[in-house]
Write an enzyme that holds these catalytic residues in place. Sequence first.
Site, PDB file in Angstrom:
ATOM      1  N   ASP A  12       0.807  -1.227   0.000  1.00 12.77           N
ATOM      2  CA  ASP A  12       0.000   0.000   0.000  1.00 12.77           C
ATOM      3  C   ASP A  12       0.838   1.274   0.000  1.00 12.77           C
ATOM      4  OD1 ASP A  12      -2.231  -1.728   0.292  1.00 12.77           O
ATOM      5  OD2 ASP A  12      -1.923  -1.745   2.457  1.00 12.77           O
ATOM      6  N   LYS A  15       2.108   2.148  -5.025  1.00 15.36           N
ATOM      7  CA  LYS A  15       2.744   1.558  -6.216  1.00 15.36           C
ATOM      8  C   LYS A  15       1.895   1.786  -7.462  1.00 15.36           C
ATOM      9  CE  LYS A  15       2.961  -2.628  -4.503  1.00 15.36           C
ATOM     10  NZ  LYS A  15       2.658  -2.421  -3.088  1.00 15.36           N
ATOM     11  N   GLY A  39      -4.588  -4.803  -3.929  1.00 14.34           N
ATOM     12  CA  GLY A  39      -5.698  -3.988  -4.402  1.00 14.34           C
ATOM     13  C   GLY A  39      -5.236  -2.572  -4.614  1.00 14.34           C
ATOM     14  N   HIS A  40      -5.541  -2.013  -5.759  1.00 15.57           N
ATOM     15  CA  HIS A  40      -5.238  -0.601  -5.938  1.00 15.57           C
ATOM     16  C   HIS A  40      -6.215   0.055  -6.887  1.00 15.57           C
ATOM     17  CE1 HIS A  40      -2.422  -2.695  -8.764  1.00 15.57           C
ATOM     18  NE2 HIS A  40      -3.039  -1.898  -9.602  1.00 15.57           N
ATOM     19  N   GLN A 222       2.220  -6.224  -2.956  1.00 17.99           N
ATOM     20  CA  GLN A 222       2.604  -6.199  -1.529  1.00 17.99           C
ATOM     21  C   GLN A 222       3.930  -5.435  -1.349  1.00 17.99           C
ATOM     22  OE1 GLN A 222       1.596  -9.659  -2.737  1.00 17.99           O
ATOM     23  NE2 GLN A 222      -0.393  -8.788  -2.408  1.00 17.99           N
TER      24      GLN A 222
HETATM   25  P1  IMP Z   1      -2.271 -12.786   2.518  1.00 18.31           P
HETATM   26  O1  IMP Z   1      -1.362 -12.269   1.450  1.00 18.31           O
HETATM   27  O2  IMP Z   1      -3.729 -12.594   2.211  1.00 18.31           O
HETATM   28  O3  IMP Z   1      -1.958 -14.197   2.904  1.00 18.31           O
HETATM   29  O4  IMP Z   1      -2.011 -11.918   3.842  1.00 18.31           O
HETATM   30  C1  IMP Z   1      -0.792 -11.952   4.552  1.00 18.31           C
HETATM   31  C2  IMP Z   1      -0.407 -10.578   5.076  1.00 18.31           C
HETATM   32  O5  IMP Z   1      -0.105  -9.735   3.982  1.00 18.31           O
HETATM   33  C3  IMP Z   1      -1.529  -9.871   5.857  1.00 18.31           C
HETATM   34  O6  IMP Z   1      -0.920  -9.097   6.878  1.00 18.31           O
HETATM   35  C4  IMP Z   1      -2.150  -8.968   4.822  1.00 18.31           C
HETATM   36  O7  IMP Z   1      -2.793  -7.853   5.415  1.00 18.31           O
HETATM   37  C5  IMP Z   1      -0.922  -8.564   4.040  1.00 18.31           C
HETATM   38  N1  IMP Z   1      -1.206  -8.163   2.654  1.00 18.31           N
HETATM   39  C6  IMP Z   1      -1.487  -8.973   1.612  1.00 18.31           C
HETATM   40  N2  IMP Z   1      -1.673  -8.256   0.497  1.00 18.31           N
HETATM   41  C7  IMP Z   1      -1.489  -6.974   0.837  1.00 18.31           C
HETATM   42  C8  IMP Z   1      -1.508  -5.751   0.097  1.00 18.31           C
HETATM   43  O8  IMP Z   1      -1.723  -5.710  -1.119  1.00 18.31           O
HETATM   44  N3  IMP Z   1      -1.249  -4.615   0.806  1.00 18.31           N
HETATM   45  C9  IMP Z   1      -0.972  -4.642   2.130  1.00 18.31           C
HETATM   46  N4  IMP Z   1      -0.932  -5.752   2.849  1.00 18.31           N
HETATM   47  C10 IMP Z   1      -1.185  -6.908   2.212  1.00 18.31           C
END
Ligand code: IMP
Length: 424
Positions: A12, A15, A39-40, A222
């Site tokens: 977040d 990007k 997500g963006h 991420q």
């Molecule tokens: P997962 O990727 O859904 O397995 O989540 C694992 C960790 O990564 C959690 O803390 C999520 O909040 C974080 N996370 C996953 N995708 C994003 C993103 O696009 N932005 C911020 N945090 C993310």
Amino acid sequence: MNKVVVGAQWGDEGKAKITDLLAQNADLIIRYQGGCNAGHTVVAHNKTFKFHLIPSGILYKGKTCFIGAGTVILPEYFEEEIQGLIKEGIDVTGLKINPLASITMPYHTEVDGYSESTATKGKIGTTKKGIGPTYTDKMARIGLKIQDLYSPELSEKLDIILPLKNKTLKEVYGLKTYTKEEVLDLCEKYAEIFKPYVCFDWQKVLEDAKRDKKAVLFEGAQGVMLDIDYGTYPFVTSSNPIGGGAATGSGYGPAMIDEVIGVAKAYVTRVGEGPFVTELTDKTGDKIREIGHEYGVTTGRPRRCGWFDAVTMKYAVLVGGLTSVALTKIDVFDTFDEIKVCTAYKDTRNGEIYTSYPTDVFIHKYLEPVYETHKGWGQDITGIKEYEKLPENAKKYLARLEELLEVPISIVSVGPDREQTIFK
Ligand code: IMP
């Protein structure tokens, strides 16, 4: 020039805007890891588009956009995203999916949901999009790839996968099991969804682009601190957002990469659980959240906010392979009298000072940030387009960050619009 855009913090970082800017000059854009956990939002053609998996470069005509082999794809989510674009009149013929990408099956999201809802200690706070379980199966070599959907050997493959899967679903999680017919039906449905986009001659497309010296933009999701190997493990995602991830997830090797641009906010945010040494749980944190609109695109969750952390950021420069930094949301500090930057951590147990990032995150609860304080600039900088015109205090702050990070800040973003960008 082939560039990688990497999140340098916990995701977040803004990007989307930087990717969107760089995509203008790219011919080929490849998303190399992650799934619809990302997500963006991109504003273009006077409309707001929400992206999770499809590279936002699709909004430009004539670009080839790849969903790379290192990604995991939740078919129903992909379908929704692509139909949303088609409905808005966007030409999606440039979208290609690498047949080696992995598929998130319903049992993956079910396991993710189960693990998150039953965990008390050690909860990760995932997006519940089945990311971890899909990558787990990929690594355990019992995953399904896009190419399997079109294989005459699919049934044989399911004979190997399903008994194992069902045993785990039933005995470990107490969840619903799947018959072979059910999975075959799902696969038939998924094959239809992906058919227009699967690129079986992806090797040729990549070879041709390389030979013709096309500009490639590698799009990471991420951030470095969520990287499975280098992030705040276990509070991480299950893929490699670092610059190196572009070399495994895209189909090109590391020699194709000329630059790695790490996107970081002038402060830090994090969603989900996990350590965050500079987190502010006071009014200052709330102020950053409100001015910076820090709420998740995928989950709507309020983001945890804190001061810029040069300790993790220096680490991100190293392990993320960053060659420069794009600093976003610096305008959020326009009304701040003072801005803090964490330059070290102090261990409250024994006074030890860490200037390098301590990778055992279970000791982070004992760490407190050591700050230096910078004077604010007290003016609206959202209309400034040249570096030289920035207020002196803003320039001093940026120069100090460059000194701490030992890489240049090549881009400064002072607002959400494309025009609100300073190239240094
Ligand atoms: P997962 O990727 O859904 O397995 O989540 C694992 C960790 O990564 C959690 O803390 C999520 O909040 C974080 N996370 C996953 N995708 C994003 C993103 O696009 N932005 C911020 N945090 C993310």
